[in-house]
Motif scaffolding. Structure first.
Motif, short mmCIF file in Angstrom:
data_model
loop_
_atom_site.label_atom_id
_atom_site.label_comp_id
_atom_site.label_asym_id
_atom_site.label_seq_id
_atom_site.Cartn_x
_atom_site.Cartn_y
_atom_site.Cartn_z
N THR A 13 0.82 -1.20 0.00
CA THR A 13 0.00 0.00 0.00
C THR A 13 0.86 1.26 0.00
OG1 THR A 13 -1.76 -1.15 1.15
CG2 THR A 13 -1.81 1.24 1.24
N LYS A 14 1.97 1.24 0.73
CA LYS A 14 2.88 2.39 0.79
C LYS A 14 3.42 2.73 -0.60
CE LYS A 14 6.91 4.04 3.35
NZ LYS A 14 7.90 3.70 4.36
N LEU A 15 3.79 1.70 -1.33
CA LEU A 15 4.31 1.89 -2.69
C LEU A 15 3.25 2.47 -3.61
CD1 LEU A 15 6.47 1.42 -4.87
CD2 LEU A 15 5.61 -0.90 -5.09
N ILE A 16 2.05 1.91 -3.56
CA ILE A 16 0.96 2.37 -4.42
C ILE A 16 0.56 3.79 -4.05
CG2 ILE A 16 -1.45 1.96 -5.07
CD1 ILE A 16 -0.74 -1.07 -4.74
N THR A 17 0.54 4.10 -2.74
CA THR A 17 0.22 5.46 -2.29
C THR A 17 1.24 6.46 -2.83
OG1 THR A 17 -0.78 4.56 -0.30
CG2 THR A 17 -0.20 6.88 -0.25
N ALA A 18 2.51 6.06 -2.85
CA ALA A 18 3.56 6.94 -3.37
C ALA A 18 3.34 7.24 -4.85
CB ALA A 18 4.93 6.31 -3.16
N LEU A 19 2.72 6.32 -5.56
CA LEU A 19 2.48 6.51 -6.99
C LEU A 19 1.16 7.21 -7.30
CD1 LEU A 19 3.73 3.10 -8.37
CD2 LEU A 19 4.77 5.33 -8.72
N GLN A 20 0.37 7.53 -6.27
CA GLN A 20 -0.94 8.13 -6.51
C GLN A 20 -0.87 9.41 -7.32
OE1 GLN A 20 -3.00 8.29 -2.78
NE2 GLN A 20 -4.72 7.16 -3.61
N GLY A 21 0.15 10.24 -7.06
CA GLY A 21 0.29 11.47 -7.83
C GLY A 21 0.47 11.20 -9.31
N VAL A 22 1.26 10.18 -9.61
CA VAL A 22 1.48 9.79 -11.01
C VAL A 22 0.17 9.30 -11.62
CG1 VAL A 22 2.69 8.20 -12.53
CG2 VAL A 22 3.90 9.21 -10.60
N VAL A 23 -0.52 8.45 -10.90
CA VAL A 23 -1.76 7.87 -11.40
C VAL A 23 -2.82 8.95 -11.62
CG1 VAL A 23 -3.63 6.26 -10.88
CG2 VAL A 23 -1.28 5.63 -10.34
N LEU A 24 -3.01 9.82 -10.65
CA LEU A 24 -4.05 10.85 -10.75
C LEU A 24 -3.78 11.86 -11.85
CD1 LEU A 24 -4.89 11.46 -6.99
CD2 LEU A 24 -6.27 10.27 -8.71
N SER A 25 -2.51 12.05 -12.22
CA SER A 25 -2.21 13.01 -13.30
C SER A 25 -2.77 12.55 -14.64
CB SER A 25 -0.70 13.25 -13.39
OG SER A 25 -0.06 12.11 -13.91
N PHE A 26 -3.17 11.27 -14.74
CA PHE A 26 -3.72 10.74 -15.98
C PHE A 26 -5.23 10.60 -15.97
CE2 PHE A 26 0.69 9.64 -16.22
CZ PHE A 26 0.97 9.86 -17.55
N LYS A 27 -5.87 11.07 -14.91
CA LYS A 27 -7.32 10.88 -14.78
C LYS A 27 -8.09 11.50 -15.95
CE LYS A 27 -11.03 10.88 -11.53
NZ LYS A 27 -11.42 10.89 -10.16
N LEU A 28 -7.64 12.65 -16.42
CA LEU A 28 -8.35 13.32 -17.51
C LEU A 28 -8.07 12.70 -18.88
CD1 LEU A 28 -7.92 17.03 -16.39
CD2 LEU A 28 -9.91 15.54 -16.09
N CYS A 29 -7.12 11.79 -18.95
CA CYS A 29 -6.77 11.14 -20.21
C CYS A 29 -7.72 10.01 -20.57
CB CYS A 29 -5.35 10.59 -20.15
SG CYS A 29 -4.09 11.83 -19.83
N PHE A 30 -8.46 9.50 -19.59
CA PHE A 30 -9.30 8.33 -19.79
C PHE A 30 -10.74 8.64 -19.41
CE2 PHE A 30 -5.12 6.64 -18.35
CZ PHE A 30 -4.78 5.93 -19.48
#
Length: 189
Positions: A13-30
């Motif tokens: 979970t710690k790893l995935i939480t760290a990547l949340q910023g990366v993931v959320l930056s693509f929300k408008l792409c899909f």
């Protein structure tokens, strides 16, 4: 079983939480359904220790995967988004998410992967040197697709090693294939 899968998800979970910023930056792409699939497949790719197949990524995502396997395959096969459009955005987001002290030098790693494929309808199928079966003295060629993958190496919080995060991939076609199909040839070297 399910308990082991749930423990692995919680452990990372710690790893995935760290990547949340990366993931959320693509929300408008899909679209919303595609974005949900994207998040699940990304989590599954990070948690998966085996081959990176859609089935293995969905299996590794465990309880996060709320759809059937076919829905996740359609994410790659039927979606209108193009991965090349987002590669520079992904690189920029990764570098912004993980500060310079975690990567004083930006390291881009390029890898080639040969997917052995036969059949007359396989897109981009060419005759390539098979690095696994060849040696310095013996050349083996195989029909298939040669994929070139560009990754950026970053140190992620909670991990002991650098991770190669893919930012771009493209299929490599031989000079002969490009001439036959009236395409611009780009050397792999």
């Amino acid at each position: 079983g399910k308990t082991h899968s749930t423990r692995r998800v919680m452990k990372h979970t710690k790893l995935i939480t760290a990547l949340q910023g990366v993931v959320l930056s693509f929300k408008l792409c899909f679209t919303q359904p595609s974005f949900e699939s994207f998040q699940t497949l990304l989590a599954g790719a990070l948690l998966n220790r085996g081959r990176q197949t859609v089935a293995n990524m969905v299996r590794s995502a465990g309880p996060m995967a709320g759809k059937n396997y076919a829905s996740y395959s359609r994410f790659f096969n039927d979606s209108v988004w193009k991965e090349r459009t987002y590669s520079f955005q992904l690189l920029e987001t990764i570098l912004r998410t993980f500060p310079c002290n975690s990567h004083p030098k930006i390291r881009i790693v390029v890898d080639e992967n040969l997917l052995r494929r036969k059949g007359k309808n396989v897109y981009g199928k060419c005759l390539h040197r098979d690095a696994v079966r060849s040696s310095q003295k013996h050349l083996v060629t195989t029909y298939g697709q040669k994929w070139v993958v560009f990754t950026v190496l970053v140190a992620l919080p909670g991990t002991r090693r650098s991770w190669a995060l893919p930012i771009e991939l493209d299929i490599y076609q031989t000079k002969r294939y490009c001439q036959q199909h009236n395409l611009d040839y780009l050397s792999s070297t």
